[in-house]
Design a protein around this motif. Structure first.
Motif, PDB file in Angstrom:
ATOM      1  N   GLY A  67       0.797  -1.213   0.000  1.00  0.00           N
ATOM      2  CA  GLY A  67       0.000   0.000   0.000  1.00  0.00           C
ATOM      3  C   GLY A  67       0.830   1.263   0.000  1.00  0.00           C
ATOM      4  O   GLY A  67       0.300   2.363  -0.040  1.00  0.00           O
ATOM      5  N   LYS A  68       2.147   1.139   0.044  1.00  0.00           N
ATOM      6  CA  LYS A  68       3.000   2.318   0.031  1.00  0.00           C
ATOM      7  C   LYS A  68       3.338   2.684  -1.404  1.00  0.00           C
ATOM      8  O   LYS A  68       3.787   1.867  -2.185  1.00  0.00           O
ATOM      9  N   ASP A  69       3.085   3.961  -1.770  1.00  0.00           N
ATOM     10  CA  ASP A  69       3.349   4.404  -3.134  1.00  0.00           C
ATOM     11  C   ASP A  69       4.855   4.549  -3.331  1.00  0.00           C
ATOM     12  O   ASP A  69       5.508   5.343  -2.666  1.00  0.00           O
ATOM     13  N   THR A  70       5.418   3.754  -4.232  1.00  0.00           N
ATOM     14  CA  THR A  70       6.863   3.763  -4.421  1.00  0.00           C
ATOM     15  C   THR A  70       7.302   4.756  -5.488  1.00  0.00           C
ATOM     16  O   THR A  70       8.478   4.889  -5.754  1.00  0.00           O
ATOM     17  N   SER A  71       6.388   5.425  -6.158  1.00  0.00           N
ATOM     18  CA  SER A  71       6.761   6.372  -7.215  1.00  0.00           C
ATOM     19  C   SER A  71       5.781   7.537  -7.209  1.00  0.00           C
ATOM     20  O   SER A  71       4.995   7.690  -8.129  1.00  0.00           O
ATOM     21  N   GLY A  72       5.829   8.365  -6.144  1.00  0.00           N
ATOM     22  CA  GLY A  72       4.868   9.441  -5.966  1.00  0.00           C
ATOM     23  C   GLY A  72       4.892  10.493  -7.042  1.00  0.00           C
ATOM     24  O   GLY A  72       3.977  11.295  -7.144  1.00  0.00           O
ATOM     25  N   THR A 112      -0.039  25.306  -2.368  1.00  0.00           N
ATOM     26  CA  THR A 112       1.199  25.238  -1.581  1.00  0.00           C
ATOM     27  C   THR A 112       2.254  24.327  -2.194  1.00  0.00           C
ATOM     28  O   THR A 112       3.300  24.107  -1.579  1.00  0.00           O
ATOM     29  N   SER A 113       1.996  23.770  -3.364  1.00  0.00           N
ATOM     30  CA  SER A 113       2.962  22.843  -3.950  1.00  0.00           C
ATOM     31  C   SER A 113       2.905  22.918  -5.470  1.00  0.00           C
ATOM     32  O   SER A 113       2.038  23.581  -6.048  1.00  0.00           O
ATOM     33  N   GLU A 114       3.833  22.201  -6.105  1.00  0.00           N
ATOM     34  CA  GLU A 114       3.903  22.193  -7.567  1.00  0.00           C
ATOM     35  C   GLU A 114       4.406  20.832  -8.028  1.00  0.00           C
ATOM     36  O   GLU A 114       5.307  20.252  -7.435  1.00  0.00           O
ATOM     37  N   TYR A 115       3.775  20.331  -9.088  1.00  0.00           N
ATOM     38  CA  TYR A 115       4.237  19.087  -9.708  1.00  0.00           C
ATOM     39  C   TYR A 115       4.726  19.435 -11.104  1.00  0.00           C
ATOM     40  O   TYR A 115       3.991  20.026 -11.903  1.00  0.00           O
ATOM     41  N   SER A 116       5.969  19.079 -11.430  1.00  0.00           N
ATOM     42  CA  SER A 116       6.549  19.430 -12.721  1.00  0.00           C
ATOM     43  C   SER A 116       7.005  18.192 -13.474  1.00  0.00           C
ATOM     44  O   SER A 116       7.553  17.257 -12.883  1.00  0.00           O
ATOM     45  N   LEU A 117       6.779  18.219 -14.782  1.00  0.00           N
ATOM     46  CA  LEU A 117       7.197  17.145 -15.685  1.00  0.00           C
ATOM     47  C   LEU A 117       8.016  17.782 -16.793  1.00  0.00           C
ATOM     48  O   LEU A 117       7.525  18.680 -17.493  1.00  0.00           O
ATOM     49  N   ILE A 118       9.283  17.361 -16.930  1.00  0.00           N
ATOM     50  CA  ILE A 118      10.203  17.966 -17.893  1.00  0.00           C
ATOM     51  C   ILE A 118      10.704  16.914 -18.867  1.00  0.00           C
ATOM     52  O   ILE A 118      11.200  15.863 -18.457  1.00  0.00           O
ATOM     53  N   SER A 145       6.828  18.579  -5.386  1.00  0.00           N
ATOM     54  CA  SER A 145       7.404  19.321  -4.264  1.00  0.00           C
ATOM     55  C   SER A 145       6.749  18.947  -2.939  1.00  0.00           C
ATOM     56  O   SER A 145       7.374  19.056  -1.885  1.00  0.00           O
ATOM     57  N   ALA A 146       5.481  18.501  -2.976  1.00  0.00           N
ATOM     58  CA  ALA A 146       4.792  18.168  -1.730  1.00  0.00           C
ATOM     59  C   ALA A 146       5.405  16.945  -1.048  1.00  0.00           C
ATOM     60  O   ALA A 146       5.587  16.915   0.166  1.00  0.00           O
ATOM     61  N   SER A 147       5.725  15.914  -1.840  1.00  0.00           N
ATOM     62  CA  SER A 147       6.277  14.678  -1.270  1.00  0.00           C
ATOM     63  C   SER A 147       7.796  14.587  -1.413  1.00  0.00           C
ATOM     64  O   SER A 147       8.412  13.638  -0.940  1.00  0.00           O
ATOM     65  N   HIS A 148       8.389  15.574  -2.120  1.00  0.00           N
ATOM     66  CA  HIS A 148       9.840  15.581  -2.357  1.00  0.00           C
ATOM     67  C   HIS A 148      10.257  14.320  -3.120  1.00  0.00           C
ATOM     68  O   HIS A 148      11.338  13.764  -2.903  1.00  0.00           O
ATOM     69  N   ALA A 149       9.367  13.859  -4.026  1.00  0.00           N
ATOM     70  CA  ALA A 149       9.631  12.647  -4.804  1.00  0.00           C
ATOM     71  C   ALA A 149      10.015  13.020  -6.229  1.00  0.00           C
ATOM     72  O   ALA A 149       9.484  13.966  -6.815  1.00  0.00           O
ATOM     73  N   VAL A 150      10.950  12.243  -6.789  1.00  0.00           N
ATOM     74  CA  VAL A 150      11.427  12.458  -8.158  1.00  0.00           C
ATOM     75  C   VAL A 150      11.236  11.182  -8.962  1.00  0.00           C
ATOM     76  O   VAL A 150      11.467  10.075  -8.454  1.00  0.00           O
ATOM     77  N   PRO A 156      16.556  17.789  -6.281  1.00  0.00           N
ATOM     78  CA  PRO A 156      16.902  18.485  -5.035  1.00  0.00           C
ATOM     79  C   PRO A 156      17.580  17.529  -4.055  1.00  0.00           C
ATOM     80  O   PRO A 156      17.357  16.318  -4.070  1.00  0.00           O
ATOM     81  N   LYS A 157      18.377  18.083  -3.186  1.00  0.00           N
ATOM     82  CA  LYS A 157      19.074  17.289  -2.190  1.00  0.00           C
ATOM     83  C   LYS A 157      18.071  16.593  -1.280  1.00  0.00           C
ATOM     84  O   LYS A 157      17.105  17.199  -0.812  1.00  0.00           O
ATOM     85  N   GLY A 158      18.278  15.300  -1.059  1.00  0.00           N
ATOM     86  CA  GLY A 158      17.420  14.536  -0.171  1.00  0.00           C
ATOM     87  C   GLY A 158      16.171  13.974  -0.810  1.00  0.00           C
ATOM     88  O   GLY A 158      15.409  13.247  -0.171  1.00  0.00           O
TER      89      GLY A 158
END
Length: 406
Positions: A105-110, A145-151, A162-167, A287-289
């Motif tokens: 149940g844990k999302d591995t690719s947010g 309060t957040s942004e999702y970007s696809l490049i 940016s909300a989950s700090h996932a890449v 981003p770092k981390g």
């Protein structure tokens, strides 16, 4: 005075010349836009300062203008919204996404675009878009309060939440979008042009096409191209595309339901610039981390979790049979093994999912037997108790009629 020229487009007219054949392939009923989506009911976001006075143009000429548009550089802001008329999913959507990720149940690719961009199928969203030819696109979904970007840059695709700090990272030509206007995965329309091209593909004698005056969209002069079904039984009343009078780029897309009320899909630029975007728009450094998920890792995890089941499902269901044509096209197929799909009454279905199914479904009967019609304002589906499924942008009665005939 704004022009009000009209022309009927049918299969015979489309065969008039090579140029007309090329343009005609862009006219199709938005029944296919279920995808549509695609695929969206937006509070009108485009300021209007009066209809511009433009030279007269025929529907065929405007279609050809869209087909010939070679605009490769632009940037701007798009507002897009979806109102399919379905109940709020609440935590159900999150549950589905978690299941797709596996791992208990844990999302591995947010930041996975395929999952994240399905959020555009409901509500109102503000997007920033940029394109510089077929190899560079950027799409950002803006929240409070957040942004999702696809490049997309060459053979590299990066996504960052940016909300989950996932890449999310994909590499290789097969991962890169091939359409110069599409940063999103295939089948996820995110610009007026991507939406318009799903609705404009082939004239088959079932579509009335007219030029219905002019408009100002994002500060640009535009013609209004209107498509209407000539058949009864569709859930679609009309599709309107505002086309830039200078370069032929669709600036706004509106899909209205035959049932009335606000638009199902309304997406358009609120601002647009046709200059070359800054090169920095298409560069990305994690981003770092940040937690980075590689596309191959996510793909392998999905295979391990359910790949065999998917293969069996595909083998059991087979290719769908298409009934009818144009706006009234209905896809018929069988569920794997001919089993009935779970109903809202099934104890094997979670309570939240049962509530969702019950809210959507209407029990129906006919010479085909019995089943349930699941309805939205655009796409409806009849699932029979013996494992047949009929899906289309058509009314409940049209689905029952197709099942009876089958």
């Amino acid at each position: 005075m704004a022009p009000n020229d009209s022309a009927e487009t049918n299969g015979t007219a489309a065969r008039g010349s090579a140029g007309r054949r090329k343009a005609a392939r862009y006219i199709v009923p938005a029944a296919v836009a279920g995808v549509a989506a695609a695929t969206i009911g937006l509070v009108p976001a485009l300021a209007s300062s009066g209809d511009p006075d433009l030279p007269k143009i025929t529907a065929q000429e405007l279609i050809e203008k869209i087909a010939a548009s070679d605009t490769e550089q632009f940037s701007g802001t798009v507002k897009i919204s979806t109102d399919l008329g379905i109940p709020a999913l609440g935590g159900l959507a999150g549950s589905f996404l978690s299941d797709a990720g596996g791992d208990g149940g844990k999302d591995t690719s947010g930041a996975d675009p395929q999952a994240r961009l399905t959020e555009l199928a409901s509500g109102t969203h503000t997007l920033r878009v940029a394109a510089d030819g077929p190899d560079k696109q950027r799409l950002s979904v803006l929240d409070d309060t957040s942004e999702y970007s696809l490049i997309h840059n060459g053979d590299q695709v990066w996504a960052y939440d940016s909300a989950s700090h996932a890449v999310y990272h994909a590499e290789g030509e097969d991962k890169a979008p091939r359409d110069k206007d599409r940063a999103a995965p295939e089948g996820v329309p995110t610009t007026p042009k991507a939406l318009a091209e799903q609705a404009l593909k082939a004239a088959d004698g079932t579509t009335s096409v007219t030029v219905d005056g002019t408009a100002r969209v994002a500060g640009r002069d535009a013609y209004r191209l209107v498509l209407k079904p000539e058949q009864s039984g569709s859930t679609i009343d009309s599709v309107t595309v505002a086309v830039d009078a200078e370069n032929g780029l669709p600036l706004k897309f509106t899909l209205r339901p035959s049932s009335g009320g606000k638009a199902i899909v309304d997406a358009g630029f609120t601002s647009v610039d046709f200059g070359k975007p800054a090169g920095s728009s298409f560069t990305f450094t994690p981003p770092k981390g940040a937690k980075i998920t590689e596309a191959e890792d996510a793909k392998g995890h999905e295979k391990a979790r359910g790949g065999l089941g998917e293969a069996e499902a595909a083998q059991g269901a087979g290719a769908p049979k298409i009934i009818g044509k144009g706006w009234n096209s209905i896809a018929e197929f069988r569920t794997p093994g001919g089993a009935a799909l779970p109903s809202g009454a099934s104890k094997d279905v979670p309570a939240e999912a049962r509530q969702f199914l019950d809210a959507l479904g209407d029990k129906v009967t006919g010479t085909f037997g019995s089943g349930t019609v699941f309805r939205t304002r655009l796409i409806n589906a009849l699932m029979t108790d013996d494992g047949r499924v009929y899906v289309g942008a058509v009314t409940k009665d049209a689905l029952v009629e197709a099942a009876n005939a089958g």
